[in-house]
Design a protein around this motif. Structure first.
Motif, mmCIF file in Angstrom:
data_model
loop_
_atom_site.group_PDB
_atom_site.id
_atom_site.type_symbol
_atom_site.label_atom_id
_atom_site.label_comp_id
_atom_site.label_asym_id
_atom_site.label_seq_id
_atom_site.Cartn_x
_atom_site.Cartn_y
_atom_site.Cartn_z
ATOM 1 N N PHE A 203 0.765 -1.173 0.133
ATOM 2 C CA PHE A 203 -0.056 -0.093 0.023
ATOM 3 C C PHE A 203 0.893 1.292 -0.152
ATOM 4 N N HIS A 204 0.402 2.413 0.508
ATOM 5 C CA HIS A 204 1.227 3.657 0.223
ATOM 6 C C HIS A 204 0.594 4.537 1.356
ATOM 7 N N SER A 205 1.615 5.727 1.875
ATOM 8 C CA SER A 205 1.187 6.705 2.481
ATOM 9 C C SER A 205 -0.028 7.567 1.719
ATOM 10 N N ARG A 206 -0.647 8.426 2.542
ATOM 11 C CA ARG A 206 -1.442 9.133 1.720
ATOM 12 C C ARG A 206 -0.955 10.099 0.670
ATOM 13 N N ASP A 207 0.276 10.652 0.969
ATOM 14 C CA ASP A 207 1.140 11.390 -0.188
ATOM 15 C C ASP A 207 1.745 10.449 -1.235
ATOM 16 N N TYR A 208 1.847 9.194 -1.176
ATOM 17 C CA TYR A 208 2.350 8.239 -1.818
ATOM 18 C C TYR A 208 3.917 8.481 -1.747
ATOM 19 N N LYS A 209 4.614 8.911 -0.879
ATOM 20 C CA LYS A 209 5.968 9.191 -0.636
ATOM 21 C C LYS A 209 6.519 7.793 0.294
ATOM 22 N N ARG A 210 5.759 6.886 0.770
ATOM 23 C CA ARG A 210 6.214 5.875 1.402
ATOM 24 C C ARG A 210 5.540 4.683 0.918
ATOM 25 N N ILE A 211 6.394 3.523 0.560
ATOM 26 C CA ILE A 211 5.814 2.265 0.329
ATOM 27 C C ILE A 211 5.685 1.417 1.778
ATOM 28 N N ILE A 212 4.526 0.917 1.560
ATOM 29 C CA ILE A 212 4.102 0.401 2.830
ATOM 30 C C ILE A 212 3.926 -1.189 2.608
ATOM 31 N N GLU A 227 -1.675 -8.545 11.768
ATOM 32 C CA GLU A 227 -1.088 -7.793 10.860
ATOM 33 C C GLU A 227 0.084 -6.860 11.371
ATOM 34 N N GLY A 228 1.111 -7.288 10.737
ATOM 35 C CA GLY A 228 2.444 -6.193 10.930
ATOM 36 C C GLY A 228 2.576 -5.304 9.793
ATOM 37 N N MET A 229 3.517 -4.569 10.080
ATOM 38 C CA MET A 229 3.626 -3.339 9.090
ATOM 39 C C MET A 229 5.219 -3.013 8.909
ATOM 40 N N LEU A 230 5.537 -2.702 7.498
ATOM 41 C CA LEU A 230 7.156 -2.474 7.206
ATOM 42 C C LEU A 230 6.747 -1.050 6.288
ATOM 43 N N TYR A 231 7.715 -0.204 6.167
ATOM 44 C CA TYR A 231 7.478 0.817 5.289
ATOM 45 C C TYR A 231 8.951 1.480 4.944
ATOM 46 N N ALA A 232 9.050 1.957 3.697
ATOM 47 C CA ALA A 232 10.302 2.433 2.930
ATOM 48 C C ALA A 232 9.829 3.623 2.224
ATOM 49 N N ASP A 233 10.945 4.531 2.331
ATOM 50 C CA ASP A 233 10.913 5.790 1.295
ATOM 51 C C ASP A 233 10.665 5.377 -0.170
ATOM 52 N N GLU A 234 9.778 6.058 -1.030
ATOM 53 C CA GLU A 234 9.534 5.887 -2.357
ATOM 54 C C GLU A 234 10.969 6.040 -3.006
ATOM 55 N N ASN A 235 11.878 6.874 -2.668
ATOM 56 C CA ASN A 235 12.977 6.971 -3.492
ATOM 57 C C ASN A 235 14.308 6.059 -2.826
ATOM 58 N N SER A 236 13.953 5.379 -1.866
ATOM 59 C CA SER A 236 14.971 4.330 -1.484
ATOM 60 C C SER A 236 15.492 3.385 -2.182
ATOM 61 N N ASP A 237 16.467 2.556 -1.898
ATOM 62 C CA ASP A 237 16.612 1.156 -2.737
ATOM 63 C C ASP A 237 15.841 0.109 -1.890
ATOM 64 N N LEU A 238 14.788 -0.255 -2.508
ATOM 65 C CA LEU A 238 13.903 -1.229 -1.998
ATOM 66 C C LEU A 238 14.490 -2.541 -1.846
ATOM 67 N N LEU A 239 15.389 -2.839 -2.561
ATOM 68 C CA LEU A 239 16.145 -4.025 -2.603
ATOM 69 C C LEU A 239 17.223 -4.083 -1.365
ATOM 70 N N ASN A 240 17.278 -3.008 -0.552
ATOM 71 C CA ASN A 240 18.240 -2.896 0.679
ATOM 72 C C ASN A 240 17.545 -3.042 1.924
ATOM 73 N N PRO A 241 17.690 -4.267 2.454
ATOM 74 C CA PRO A 241 16.892 -4.282 3.630
ATOM 75 C C PRO A 241 16.844 -3.188 4.680
ATOM 76 N N LYS A 242 17.994 -2.341 4.705
ATOM 77 C CA LYS A 242 18.205 -0.891 5.661
ATOM 78 C C LYS A 242 17.223 -0.189 5.351
ATOM 79 N N SER A 243 16.567 -0.318 4.316
ATOM 80 C CA SER A 243 15.725 0.944 3.643
ATOM 81 C C SER A 243 14.128 0.713 4.510
ATOM 82 N N TRP A 244 14.027 -0.463 4.898
ATOM 83 C CA TRP A 244 12.794 -0.834 5.253
ATOM 84 C C TRP A 244 12.649 -0.669 7.014
ATOM 85 N N VAL A 245 11.599 -0.010 7.525
ATOM 86 C CA VAL A 245 11.541 0.247 8.897
ATOM 87 C C VAL A 245 9.946 -0.782 9.560
#
Length: 331
Positions: A203-212, A227-245
């Protein structure tokens, strides 16, 4: 409308496309894939439907779980997992339909998606696009199960809708206690310990700047499934585990006072006019003598001050709820 939308079922998924909702869920027999079409998602139980896929090969004939329909580059794709009769041999598959309307035309097998060349076990696939790149999310094992099992969330980039072009990357594993529940209150348990992160949904944040990424945690046979949740910045490297919170607490969980257990497997749909967002999900009720029974439910979500979605508390069965804004009541 009132919950449940369907009295029995699991793994609901829907998308909204050109005025119609297209809906899939795991069939009770898990031997085929059925597709529904409607303009009123609250009326899905009475919607028109078709059998979209029946397996033709023994390798994908059994345990067809969690199908999802997606529209990618003008074609329709259904992702699912299946096996040869041994669930340890689960593979992820995708079928394609070139028809403008998925209720017509033929879904054709594109093949298995090789998520790991060593043993290729994977379940609960979903796909999303970010910055012009397609990605696959799924649940898999770090290594082949022996006496215990750990299911983790993986991501990879895609060359096309049926082929990966990167190695798998683990972005979540069940480290918190609420992700590692596998024994029921009455003592019923799986044959060996199973710690679970599965069924990811994007899913996404309301401004679409975070990938959830929302995901299911703990055993689906227990009331503790949540349900758990992870998120990352849309401009981050989504294949880098450190991008995910990763959220340290679950974001959607049981409500025993309302006899609601294991609310999970969320998918996100807009109202027909785009003014509201809703989740489809499954939740368990305690059926005397037969344990827990999953049904399909839906409710509206809200947003916090940071634009992150708030799933809320599962709504009690039978409560009257407003239909999504802009719904065609005549469907």
């Amino acid at each position: 409308y009132k919950n449940p939308l369907m009295a029995e079922g699991c793994y609901p998924y829907a998308i909204y496309y050109q005025g119609k909702y297209y809906y899939t869920m795991q069939s009770l027999s898990a031997d085929s894939i059925v597709l529904w079409e409607t303009t009123d998602i609250t009326n899905i139980a009475r919607a028109v439907h078709r059998v979209a896929w029946v397996p033709k090969d023994s390798t994908d004939k059994y345990h067809i779980w969690s199908p999802e329909i997606h529209h990618i580059n003008g074609k329709w794709y259904i992702y699912f997992e299946a096996d040869d009769g041994n669930t340890d041999d689960h593979q992820i598959y995708v079928v394609e339909n070139e028809s403008p309307n998925p209720m017509t035309g033929e879904f054709k097998m594109k093949g298995a998606i090789m998520t790991n060349p060593e043993w290729n076990w994977g379940i609960h696939p979903t796909t999303f696009e970010n910055k012009g790149k397609q990605y696959l999310l799924w649940s898999g094992w770090p290594k082949r199960r022996i006496e215990s099992e750990t299911q983790c969330i993986y991501i990879a980039s895609m060359k096309n809708p049926w082929t990966l072009d990167s190695k798998r990357v683990m972005i979540s594993y069940p480290k918190y206690e609420w992700e590692r529940q596998w024994i029921n209150p009455d003592g019923m348990r799986s044959a060996y310990p199973i710690f679970v992160n599965e069924n990811p949904e994007c899913f996404h944040s309301r401004d679409y700047k975070r990938i959830i990424v929302f995901y299911c945690a703990s055993g689906c046979w227990t009331p503790y499934n949540c349900e758990g949740m992870l998120y990352a910045d849309e401009n981050s490297d989504l294949l880098n585990p450190k991008s995910w919170v990763k959220n340290a607490e679950p974001v959607f969980f049981q409500s025993p006072k309302d006899s609601i257990f294991g609310p999970t497997s969320v998918s996100f749909i807009p109202s027909p006019d785009g003014k509201e967002w809703f989740i489809l999900y499954q939740a368990k009720s305690l059926n005397e003598g037969n344990g827990y029974i999953n049904s399909i439910r839906m409710q509206k979500i809200e947003w916090n001050s940071n634009g992150m979605p708030i799933l809320g508390t599962p709504v009690k069965v039978g409560k009257s709820l407003p239909k999504p804004s802009g719904t065609n009541w005549n469907d």
